[in-house]
Design a protein around this motif. Sequence first.
Motif, mmCIF file in Angstrom:
data_model
loop_
_atom_site.group_PDB
_atom_site.id
_atom_site.type_symbol
_atom_site.label_atom_id
_atom_site.label_comp_id
_atom_site.label_asym_id
_atom_site.label_seq_id
_atom_site.Cartn_x
_atom_site.Cartn_y
_atom_site.Cartn_z
ATOM 1 N N ILE A 95 0.841 -1.203 0.000
ATOM 2 C CA ILE A 95 0.000 0.000 0.000
ATOM 3 C C ILE A 95 0.875 1.251 0.000
ATOM 4 N N SER A 96 1.989 1.203 0.738
ATOM 5 C CA SER A 96 2.913 2.350 0.771
ATOM 6 C C SER A 96 3.457 2.659 -0.611
ATOM 7 N N ASP A 97 3.900 1.615 -1.327
ATOM 8 C CA ASP A 97 4.409 1.809 -2.687
ATOM 9 C C ASP A 97 3.292 2.258 -3.627
ATOM 10 N N LEU A 98 2.076 1.775 -3.382
ATOM 11 C CA LEU A 98 0.927 2.186 -4.189
ATOM 12 C C LEU A 98 0.691 3.685 -4.062
ATOM 13 N N MET A 99 0.737 4.188 -2.837
ATOM 14 C CA MET A 99 0.573 5.629 -2.606
ATOM 15 C C MET A 99 1.717 6.408 -3.263
ATOM 16 N N PHE A 100 2.912 5.870 -3.107
ATOM 17 C CA PHE A 100 4.103 6.532 -3.643
ATOM 18 C C PHE A 100 4.041 6.644 -5.167
ATOM 19 N N LEU A 101 3.659 5.555 -5.823
ATOM 20 C CA LEU A 101 3.541 5.572 -7.277
ATOM 21 C C LEU A 101 2.344 6.399 -7.734
ATOM 22 N N GLY A 102 1.309 6.446 -6.883
ATOM 23 C CA GLY A 102 0.155 7.292 -7.193
ATOM 24 C C GLY A 102 0.533 8.757 -7.270
ATOM 25 N N ILE A 103 1.449 9.169 -6.408
ATOM 26 C CA ILE A 103 1.939 10.554 -6.422
ATOM 27 C C ILE A 103 2.642 10.844 -7.743
ATOM 28 N N SER A 104 3.484 9.905 -8.180
ATOM 29 C CA SER A 104 4.179 10.078 -9.467
ATOM 30 C C SER A 104 3.182 10.140 -10.617
ATOM 31 N N SER A 105 2.188 9.258 -10.587
ATOM 32 C CA SER A 105 1.210 9.181 -11.680
ATOM 33 C C SER A 105 0.386 10.461 -11.785
ATOM 34 N N TYR A 106 -0.102 10.943 -10.633
ATOM 35 C CA TYR A 106 -0.917 12.154 -10.663
ATOM 36 C C TYR A 106 -0.085 13.365 -11.097
ATOM 37 N N SER A 107 1.145 13.442 -10.642
ATOM 38 C CA SER A 107 2.026 14.554 -11.031
ATOM 39 C C SER A 107 2.247 14.563 -12.539
ATOM 40 N N THR A 172 3.874 5.311 7.374
ATOM 41 C CA THR A 172 4.261 5.510 5.973
ATOM 42 C C THR A 172 3.036 5.672 5.079
ATOM 43 N N ILE A 173 2.041 4.812 5.304
ATOM 44 C CA ILE A 173 0.807 4.891 4.518
ATOM 45 C C ILE A 173 0.112 6.232 4.734
ATOM 46 N N PHE A 174 0.028 6.657 5.987
ATOM 47 C CA PHE A 174 -0.625 7.935 6.302
ATOM 48 C C PHE A 174 0.129 9.095 5.666
ATOM 49 N N TYR A 175 1.451 9.046 5.725
ATOM 50 C CA TYR A 175 2.268 10.127 5.168
ATOM 51 C C TYR A 175 2.043 10.276 3.662
ATOM 52 N N PHE A 176 2.079 9.162 2.925
ATOM 53 C CA PHE A 176 1.911 9.231 1.475
ATOM 54 C C PHE A 176 0.480 9.589 1.083
ATOM 55 N N ALA A 177 -0.500 9.085 1.846
ATOM 56 C CA ALA A 177 -1.896 9.436 1.564
ATOM 57 C C ALA A 177 -2.110 10.937 1.756
ATOM 58 N N LEU A 178 -1.545 11.487 2.827
ATOM 59 C CA LEU A 178 -1.654 12.922 3.086
ATOM 60 C C LEU A 178 -0.939 13.730 2.004
ATOM 61 N N MET A 179 0.226 13.259 1.590
ATOM 62 C CA MET A 179 0.983 13.942 0.541
ATOM 63 C C MET A 179 0.215 13.942 -0.777
ATOM 64 N N LEU A 180 -0.463 12.832 -1.060
ATOM 65 C CA LEU A 180 -1.241 12.717 -2.293
ATOM 66 C C LEU A 180 -2.416 13.693 -2.289
ATOM 67 N N ILE A 181 -3.096 13.775 -1.161
ATOM 68 C CA ILE A 181 -4.233 14.698 -1.041
ATOM 69 C C ILE A 181 -3.764 16.151 -1.163
ATOM 70 N N MET A 182 -2.648 16.460 -0.504
ATOM 71 C CA MET A 182 -2.119 17.830 -0.561
ATOM 72 C C MET A 182 -1.679 18.194 -1.981
ATOM 73 N N LEU A 183 -1.185 17.205 -2.723
ATOM 74 C CA LEU A 183 -0.781 17.458 -4.106
ATOM 75 C C LEU A 183 -1.998 17.846 -4.947
ATOM 76 N N ILE A 184 -3.115 17.132 -4.748
ATOM 77 C CA ILE A 184 -4.331 17.442 -5.497
ATOM 78 C C ILE A 184 -4.871 18.814 -5.110
ATOM 79 N N VAL A 185 -4.892 19.102 -3.808
ATOM 80 C CA VAL A 185 -5.390 20.405 -3.337
ATOM 81 C C VAL A 185 -4.540 21.538 -3.897
#
Length: 456
Positions: A95-107, A172-185
């Motif tokens: 799940i941690s890697d999923l969040m991490f790669l999600g950040i790359s994909s959305y960017s 780790t999961i919480f950190y990446f999930a929060l980072m992903l949400i902040m990126l969208i905002v």
Amino acid sequence: MSALDVFEELRFIIELLVAEQLFTFHFAKRKKDHGRINLAGSLLLILTAVSFVPIQKLAVSTDIKMLIYTLHVSWYIFLLFLSLVLVRLTYEITISDLMFLGISSYSAQHIEYVVVNEILAMGVWPGLPDHLILYALVCIVTCAAWYWLLAKIFASRLKDLEGIIYEDKPSTIFYFALMLIMLIVSAFMGQNLFRGEDYPAGVNYRGALTDVFNCILVLVVQYSVYRISALNKEKEVVRQLLYERQKQYALSKENIDIINQKCHDLKHQLQGLKDTKEEERRKYIEEVEESIMFYDSVVKTSNEVVNTILSEKSLYCEKHKIRLTCIVDAKPLDFMNTLDIYALLGNALDNAIECVSKYEDTDKRVVSLNISAKGGFLCIQTNNYMEGELKFQDGLPVSTKVRKRENHGFGMKSMRHLTDKYGGTMCADIENGIFMLQIVIPMPKEFLRLLNEAGA
């Protein structure tokens, strides 16, 4: 709802799904029925994305800006979440890697969106969206070029990571999930800044440039993490190779000592034959035959690498009073690289031999090796006695070694790496005091055809 509104929603979800595949395809191992589940999930996501058009129109009719903004942010976070669930269903990934790669994909997706939709279609060429076919073509070409560039940059690094960067920890999961949400905002804030209060009369390019800069910065950071992780894995492999060379030197030296001792004993036995009576001479001859017969009893196969490994391990086992039994069909190994065969079988036998060496009972000092071909698969299995419970970490047995912890777990990791390299699976278990290691690797179709022809 207009065709342009539908196109924009389709464009977002399709570009996002493609970006996720771009980053995940080279990184994680695909699950069973990957293609079918991926296709069905993608179609469902596309239908879900289109359903937002009437909802969006309804929200705009209220003329409540805060409601519209909150709805947009929440909706795209929801779509991103669903797309990541689809990735999780089709790939073996933490799940941690999923969040991490999600950040790359959305960017990656958002950079393409800002450049084409905002800077080009709203700023430089405001009339472009009125020509929907041309607009769609521009989007397709720019997206394909941009994703191709990212694939060239990221693909090799992602492949070197072998499917894991971060373990699943709540923090780790919480950190990446929060980072992903902040990126969208932050992306939506950049869009608001771009359009400004007087939109559509004028646009603020600083908002778009800030948006692009933030996403590029994220991709640079992501690439740095990929690169560092890949280098660390390479460092671990080199370290393992050095360790294996040290073991090989020690084993070779020990084998030479064994042979020298045998030769020394044989020399004295032959000398003694000259001055002994017939009965004693017969006894000496029997001892010499027993010493020599061991070398004839070593399993001989059609594969020289396997012969070398079995000879080395048999010499070691003979000296240390360990019984090594082998049932080996070496032909199915011929499609593998020589060094890979040596590392795979060598590590498997070393682990088994080391495990039984600590037992005084000769009935427990037994190691068996079985290599065969079954239904198009190469099957390798080692069995050895083992007391106590077996603990696993990341699907691998945890090493019981107390000394030399710098080499902890390298043997099993090396075998898993080699098994994954050939698209196979490795599993270990303990049952009734017997530790079983099983490796199953699919044989290439062309090699399998040649193997069948040779056996016909």
